[in-house]
Design an enzyme around this catalytic site. Structure first.
Site, PDB file in Angstrom:
ATOM      1  N   ASP A   1      -8.765   0.442   6.438  1.00 24.20           N
ATOM      2  CA  ASP A   1      -8.278  -0.187   7.575  1.00 24.20           C
ATOM      3  C   ASP A   1      -8.563   0.341   9.060  1.00 24.20           C
ATOM      4  OD1 ASP A   1      -5.365   0.330   8.850  1.00 24.20           O
ATOM      5  OD2 ASP A   1      -3.800   0.613   7.600  1.00 24.20           O
TER       6      ASP A   1
ATOM      7  N   ASP B   1       0.955  -1.496   0.627  1.00 23.32           N
ATOM      8  CA  ASP B   1       0.224  -0.246   0.249  1.00 23.32           C
ATOM      9  C   ASP B   1       1.268   1.613   0.573  1.00 23.32           C
ATOM     10  OD1 ASP B   1      -2.280   1.769   0.319  1.00 23.32           O
ATOM     11  OD2 ASP B   1      -2.338   0.997   2.620  1.00 23.32           O
ATOM     12  N   HIS B   2       0.829   1.911  -0.830  1.00 24.73           N
ATOM     13  CA  HIS B   2       1.379   3.601  -0.777  1.00 24.73           C
ATOM     14  C   HIS B   2       2.593   3.245  -0.644  1.00 24.73           C
ATOM     15  CE1 HIS B   2      -2.185   6.462  -0.335  1.00 24.73           C
ATOM     16  NE2 HIS B   2      -2.364   5.472   0.571  1.00 24.73           N
TER      17      HIS B   2
ATOM     18  N   HIS C   1      -8.203   9.631   3.850  1.00 23.21           N
ATOM     19  CA  HIS C   1      -7.724   8.764   4.660  1.00 23.21           C
ATOM     20  C   HIS C   1      -8.298   9.388   6.214  1.00 23.21           C
ATOM     21  CE1 HIS C   1      -4.454   7.880   1.109  1.00 23.21           C
ATOM     22  NE2 HIS C   1      -5.077   6.741   1.672  1.00 23.21           N
TER      23      HIS C   1
HETATM   24 ZN   LIG Z   1      -4.259   5.187   1.050  1.00 28.48          ZN
END
Ligand SMILES: [Zn+2]
Length: 332
Positions: free
Chosen positions: A279, A94-95, A190
């Site tokens: 998340d 991720d990222h 986020h």
């Molecule tokens: Zn993200």
């Protein structure tokens, strides 16, 4: 060099093609701990859902990249042990923030990586993404890229303001980079504090914040430019208010934590959106269960005593997401 194929993992290519056609989305759950991994695998097996287990930079720092890779390998074996003959589990970065990070993940057994060049000028994002794609595709690893900027804080990815993805850029970007999926910005954010109170309205009855709607017009315009192309939504926790209430009731302090309503995510999952990242909801489910457990059992000190309800609560949340929001159940 360890290929993900030796570990029993799969990349996202077939999974996404099926999801776009079928009008559902694949869950992408972040994990840092054994309990999260167990809950994710149990939920995926019980619902017969494919699943993406993703690792952020913060997770790599917290748990150690080697351990996480072995945990993903363990996840495949655990799924089989639970009765799933052919688990479809993706290990995704991720990222990813650089070519080097992506390369080290690909070399150590990840089946999918994200290169996030969204904060760079357009031409530099294209250049970096293209370089990662060229390396990843040599090993049949799929690549997610990002255009547009999400607001909010996720580990070390932070931005004050969001910039919606510009639909007029997507064809050029996807063609030039060869990426396999595209994360877009249409108003998700986020973290557990996705919106400031001034961006929201307030429910007069409960006093809870009501977030602004997602920009479905931008999503539609992108779909029109890239028919059938896999689209990804980051920052898509819904921040369940019952978990927030439990946390606050048992000594926590999360005023005005607010997420994306599940009805909006459901609507997005039925479109070209085929991967939805969750998340914060897992963090909230874990914290709520632990806070409640300690409040009710102040004499407990064995981690197994409070991590068991934490794991069960996360599993319940994952199953709910798969069945009621993403629609990926029975899609193995
Ligand atoms: Zn993200």
């Amino acid at each position: 060099m360890t290929s993900y194929k030796e570990l029993g993992l799969v990349n996202t290519r077939k999974m996404f093609a099926k999801a776009v056609k079928g009008g559902y989305a694949i869950p992408a759950f972040n994990f840092n701990t054994m309990e999260q991994m167990q809950a994710i695998v149990q939920a995926a097996v019980e619902t017969k859902s494919p699943v993406i287990m993703q690792v952020s930079k913060g997770a790599r720092k917290y748990a150690n990249p080697t351990i996480l890779r072995y945990m993903a390998q363990g996840a495949v074996e655990y799924a089989k042990e639970l009765g799933c003959k052919k688990p479809q589990i993706v290990l995704h970065l991720d990222h990813g923030d650089s070519f080097e990070t992506c390369k080290s993940c690909i070399d150590s057994g990840f089946s999918s990586v994200m290169i996030d060049g969204s904060s760079l000028p357009y031409a530099d994002n294209v250049k970096l993404t293209k370089k990662v794609v060229a390396y990843a595709h040599k090993y049949d690893v799929t690549v997610e890229a990002e255009l547009g900027v999400l607001a909010g804080v996720e580990d070390e990815v932070a931005s004050e303001v969001s910039h919606y993805t510009k639909p007029e850029e997507v064809i050029d970007f996807v063609t030039k980079t060869g990426c396999d999926s595209l994360a877009i910005s249409i108003g998700t954010s986020h973290g557990a504090y996705k919106f400031k109170p001034e961006q929201c309205t307030r429910d007069p009855k409960t006093g809870k914040l009501v977030p602004p709607p997602l920009a479905f017009d931008v999503l539609k315009a992108i779909e029109k430019k890239l028919p059938g192309f896999p689209i990804v939504l980051h920052g898509s926790s819904s921040v369940p208010q019952d978990e927030v209430d439990t946390i606050n009731k048992f000594g926590g302090k999360l005023p005005d934590a607010v997420g994306i309503p599940e009805s909006q995510l459901r609507k997005a999952a039925k479109s070209a959106v085929c991967k939805i990242n969750i998340d914060s909801d897992s963090r909230l489910a874990m914290t709520a269960a632990i806070r409640q457990h300690f409040a009710e059992h102040p004499d407990h000190f064995d981690p197994r005593q409070y991590l068991t309800p934490a794991r069960d609560n996360m599993k319940k949340m994952y199953i709910h997401k798969i069945m009621k929001v993403l629609g990926s159940n029975e899609k193995l």
